[in-house]
Design an enzyme around this catalytic site. Structure first.
Site, PDB file in Angstrom:
ATOM      1  N   ASP A   1       0.883  -1.170   0.000  1.00 37.63           N
ATOM      2  CA  ASP A   1       0.000   0.000   0.000  1.00 37.63           C
ATOM      3  C   ASP A   1       0.919   1.218   0.000  1.00 37.63           C
ATOM      4  OD1 ASP A   1      -2.066  -1.790   0.387  1.00 37.63           O
ATOM      5  OD2 ASP A   1      -2.918  -0.749   2.116  1.00 37.63           O
TER       6      ASP A   1
ATOM      7  N   SER B   1       7.675   5.055   5.603  1.00 43.40           N
ATOM      8  CA  SER B   1       8.783   4.237   5.114  1.00 43.40           C
ATOM      9  C   SER B   1       8.651   4.061   3.607  1.00 43.40           C
ATOM     10  CB  SER B   1       8.783   2.877   5.807  1.00 43.40           C
ATOM     11  OG  SER B   1       8.604   3.008   7.204  1.00 43.40           O
TER      12      SER B   1
END
Length: 287
Positions: free
Chosen positions: A109, A248
């Site tokens: 995602d 991240s």
């Protein structure tokens, strides 16, 4: 600092603003002093201790509401800490993926941008020039990807923070590179070569349909750890690992003339607009 994102599902475009703390850290003198302290690993470790503690549970409900997270995608359960919540596993039927050999799937995602790697193994990411040699710290390996493609999957706090393998195959080798932990938000890209400086790990993958692929995970501010499983052989869609709290990034690097990315993603990337994609979603084809 703002960045534009297109939600691929409904074609709607929206703007993501850098949060106020990040703006202060990266744009003020005082913030620079704080940043120098905040990017130390000891600070990240202290933060990690708190995020793994029972007292951090009280942050969960507010976090869900603020980031509009659809909890119907996840099993109903009690969480032992904020990181227990943050690294939660999704219901299997919520992230289906194509098993067609020629389909290229998203490994996370994320907000996706695609960059070309020139014959000098250089690419421009968020107006910063990177070389693969800098990222990989391996000149010979970098040379194999001249003219290839670099796919940058930027995860934000509202995303599912587990990532998968792109295809069937086996791990040739893996490497960990220590660094400092900057945010991977847009504002950090203006001042720092984030991918070059941040803590990162990468694996060289021998894949069935896409040849020799590099998959890299990049840590970010206040992320204490990148957790990759000790796996030698894998299948498309198998979980490769996960990030602890924070934004991240996962990077996929392909050799020249191996993959063809979907036109809408390429068009968005050409003008610096990120495309919101889901884990397992088809984003291109084998050439």
């Amino acid at each position: 600092m703002k960045t534009q994102i297109v939600n691929r599902k409904d074609k709607e475009k929206y703007t993501e603003k850098s949060p106020l703390p990040a703006t202060i850290l990266y744009k003020t003198i005082i913030g620079g002093v704080v940043l120098a302290f905040a990017t130390r690993k000891t600070v990240s470790k202290v933060s990690s201790i708190y995020m793994n503690s029972k007292s951090s549970v009280k942050r969960i409900d507010k976090f869900i509401k603020k980031n509009k997270i659809n909890m119907d995608d996840y099993p109903k359960r009690e969480y032992l800490s904020f990181n227990d919540f943050f690294t939660r596993k999704i219901l299997k039927n919520k992230r289906p993926f194509s098993k067609k050999q020629n389909d290229l799937i998203s490994v996370a995602d994320s907000k996706l941008l695609v960059y070309e790697i020139n014959d000098k193994t250089e690419m421009i990411i968020k107006n910063k020039k990177y070389t693969l040699k800098e990222l990989l710290r391996d000149k010979n390996l970098a040379g194999e990807y001249k003219g290839g493609l670099c796919l940058v999957f930027r995860l934000t706090v509202d995303d599912y923070h587990r990532y998968s393998f792109v295809d069937d195959g086996n791990v040739i080798k893996s490497k960990k590179i220590n660094g400092i932990l900057h945010t991977v938000g847009p504002i950090a890209f203006r001042r720092y070569k984030v991918f070059k400086e941040n803590q990162r790990e990468y694996s060289v993958l021998n894949t069935k349909n896409f040849g020799k692929v590099i998959q890299m995970e990049v840590g970010a501010l206040m992320v204490g750890k990148i957790v990759n499983y000790n796996i030698e052989k894998f299948h498309r869609g198998d979980e490769k690992g996960y990030f602890l709290f924070g934004g991240s990034t996962v990077v996929l690097i392909f050799k020249k003339d191996i993959v063809e990315i979907d036109e809408d993603i390429l068009k968005n990337s050409s003008v610096g607009i990120e495309t919101k994609v889901k884990l397992g979603e088809t984003i291109g084809k084998k050439k």
